[in-house]
Write a protein that holds these residues in place. Structure first.
Motif, mmCIF file in Angstrom:
data_model
loop_
_atom_site.group_PDB
_atom_site.id
_atom_site.type_symbol
_atom_site.label_atom_id
_atom_site.label_comp_id
_atom_site.label_asym_id
_atom_site.label_seq_id
_atom_site.Cartn_x
_atom_site.Cartn_y
_atom_site.Cartn_z
ATOM 1 N N GLY A 105 0.840 -1.196 0.000
ATOM 2 C CA GLY A 105 0.000 0.000 0.000
ATOM 3 C C GLY A 105 0.874 1.243 0.000
ATOM 4 O O GLY A 105 2.042 1.190 -0.356
ATOM 5 N N PHE A 106 0.320 2.382 0.399
ATOM 6 C CA PHE A 106 1.107 3.604 0.519
ATOM 7 C C PHE A 106 0.474 4.498 1.575
ATOM 8 O O PHE A 106 -0.706 4.376 1.910
ATOM 9 C CB PHE A 106 1.236 4.336 -0.820
ATOM 10 N N ASP A 107 1.296 5.415 2.108
ATOM 11 C CA ASP A 107 0.829 6.324 3.152
ATOM 12 C C ASP A 107 0.486 7.684 2.558
ATOM 13 O O ASP A 107 0.419 7.846 1.332
ATOM 14 C CB ASP A 107 1.888 6.450 4.256
ATOM 15 N N GLY B 122 4.475 7.083 0.072
ATOM 16 C CA GLY B 122 5.566 6.147 0.290
ATOM 17 C C GLY B 122 5.021 4.752 0.522
ATOM 18 O O GLY B 122 3.942 4.566 1.107
ATOM 19 N N PHE B 123 5.744 3.740 0.110
ATOM 20 C CA PHE B 123 5.270 2.370 0.208
ATOM 21 C C PHE B 123 5.186 1.912 1.663
ATOM 22 O O PHE B 123 6.046 2.215 2.487
ATOM 23 C CB PHE B 123 6.203 1.426 -0.561
ATOM 24 N N ILE B 124 4.124 1.130 1.970
ATOM 25 C CA ILE B 124 3.982 0.479 3.268
ATOM 26 C C ILE B 124 3.389 -0.911 3.052
ATOM 27 O O ILE B 124 2.747 -1.179 2.035
ATOM 28 C CB ILE B 124 3.067 1.270 4.234
ATOM 29 N N ASN C 106 7.977 2.434 -7.886
ATOM 30 C CA ASN C 106 7.147 1.258 -7.631
ATOM 31 C C ASN C 106 5.681 1.650 -7.425
ATOM 32 O O ASN C 106 4.765 0.979 -7.917
ATOM 33 C CB ASN C 106 7.668 0.479 -6.428
ATOM 34 N N VAL C 107 5.448 2.728 -6.701
ATOM 35 C CA VAL C 107 4.071 3.196 -6.486
ATOM 36 C C VAL C 107 3.513 3.764 -7.787
ATOM 37 O O VAL C 107 2.351 3.517 -8.142
ATOM 38 C CB VAL C 107 4.030 4.252 -5.360
ATOM 39 N N GLU C 108 4.336 4.502 -8.528
ATOM 40 C CA GLU C 108 3.866 5.113 -9.781
ATOM 41 C C GLU C 108 3.416 4.065 -10.780
ATOM 42 O O GLU C 108 2.321 4.171 -11.358
ATOM 43 C CB GLU C 108 4.993 5.969 -10.368
#
Length: 424
Positions: free
Chosen positions: A267-269, A273-275, A327-329
């Motif tokens: 996921g992301f915050d 940023g990745f979490i 990675n999120v993009e």
């Protein structure tokens, strides 16, 4: 009376003389034979000295650069093997001996098979597509890279492996011959520091297989790791499968403890940023342990993707620099443009999660670089009404016109749709 005695004495003297002459002749001939053999030995020794001096001279005249090309399309061709014969390996008879020599330097270890037992019963299509593996590296241990390559070669069916493309992003003191342990390995060299993101783009630009698999230079692939990924892509070319990343203890050396990783999602915050996030109740109660797990984002750069889909969605964003946020993009882009991101429990890859905060150097500073990268993904893939809630300034991302054209061409969905349907 005296004549017979004198005659007999003369005969004795003659016989004694003849025996003496014969003895001298035998001794002289023996000396002559020994001298001849000594001369032959001297000639042989001189020949060996001349040969060694000539070989040393030739090795000094052979520059190391002759073993390195910008794109190593056929790393173990006849010319390279001949150079290695003269410079390093002496009397290597053929390229198979060369491969065997390098492969014997590092032995792959036995690691626990962390898959669920049901994964071993999984049946795959007989016509799975081939894969090209892309591995970028900068400031990486050569020994860890060789171990990564060896586990890939030993635990991947040869008929499914098209090639392994190594992208050298100015790795210090890197020599091609130290990693060319198989004819399927190719090496390209960046002329300047490009960063992990662009290095992957360059590597993927020259693949020849219908599926691209991105790995990193500090991994150990587990048993039957590739087939489940290829099965997912074979079933749906817009699906992006991710292996489960088991944990290898970061000792800085070969052989850190290998631990099974739990099944979480990405996921992301609020900073994008990745979490790690837990599975949903429905996912945790799935019917079979081998069932795919939908994930909003991927943790890093280890995934498989069809070459067709990779090009359709615009690869990585080349406007991003070095490392961070990519990675999120790409996760948002895959989902919003009609694809899917799935974790594959039956594919396990051991990965060294480094203890230090940032694994790469940032010429422009890590905070500025990552902030700019995330600003680009926010400006393109996050709806403007959500911008105030995200602690990033989308105006810092630079020119994003090319990325907006991709979004328009593919008729990609909104970020709000993503939150409602993928990451509620």
């Amino acid at each position: 009376l005296h004549y017979p005695l004198r005659r007999q004495r003369q005969m004795c003297i003659r016989d004694r003389y003849q025996r003496r002459v014969r003895g001298k002749s035998f001794f002289a001939s023996s000396i002559q034979i020994m001298n001849s053999r000594f001369v032959v030995l001297i000639i042989i020794a001189q020949s060996l000295v001349i040969f060694l001096l000539f070989s040393t001279y030739r090795s000094k005249q052979t520059p190391k650069e002759t073993l390195v090309t910008r794109v190593q399309l056929n790393p173990l061709d006849e010319e390279v093997v001949e150079e290695l014969k003269l410079r390093d390996l002496g009397f290597v008879k053929n390229s198979e001996n060369l491969i065997r020599l390098y492969q014997s330097k590092f032995k792959t270890r036995d690691i626990p098979d962390t898959r669920d037992p049901q994964c071993k019963k999984q049946v795959f299509n007989s016509n799975l597509p081939k894969a090209s593996i892309v591995i970028p590296f900068h400031s990486e241990s050569k020994d860890l890279l060789v171990v990564t390559l060896k586990t890939i070669l030993e635990r991947t069916p040869p008929h499914l492996l098209q090639e392994i493309i190594l992208v050298d992003d100015l790795n210090p003191e890197f020599v091609d011959s130290e990693v060319l342990i198989d004819p399927k390995i190719r090496v390209i060299h960046n002329e300047k520091r490009e960063g992990l993101i662009r290095a992957k783009i360059f590597g993927a630009d020259i693949v020849t297989a219908p599926v691209i698999v991105f790995l990193e230079a500090h991994c150990e692939v587990n048993q039957q790791w590739l087939e489940p990924l290829l099965q997912v892509v074979s079933d749906d070319y817009k699906a992006v499968p991710i292996p489960i990343l088991d944990i290898i203890d970061d000792t800085g050396k070969i052989g850190g403890e290998y631990q099974e990783a739990p099944l979480n999602r990405g996921g992301f915050d609020a900073n994008m940023g990745f979490i790690w996030i837990p599975q949903t109740a429905e996912q945790a109660a799935r019917k079979t342990p081998s069932e795919l797990i939908k994930s909003p984002t991927m943790s890093g750069g280890l995934f498989a993707i069809s070459t067709k889909w990779w090009k359709m969605i615009g690869k990585y964003d080349p406007g991003m620099k070095i490392w961070g946020g990519e990675n999120v993009e790409i996760s948002l882009r895959v989902w919003q443009c009609g694809g899917s991101l799935v974790e594959v429990p039956c594919s396990r890859v051991g990965h060294i999660f480094r203890k230090r905060g940032f694994p790469y150097s940032f010429p422009d500073g890590h905070a500025q670089t990552i902030n700019r990268n995330i600003a680009r993904l926010v400006a393109v893939w996050v709806d403007p009404k959500f911008h105030p809630a995200i602690r990033r300034n989308p105006e810092e991302g630079g020119d994003i016109s090319e990325r907006l054209e991709i979004k328009e061409r593919l008729q990609c969905k909104s970020f709000e749709w993503f939150l409602d349907n993928v990451y509620p």
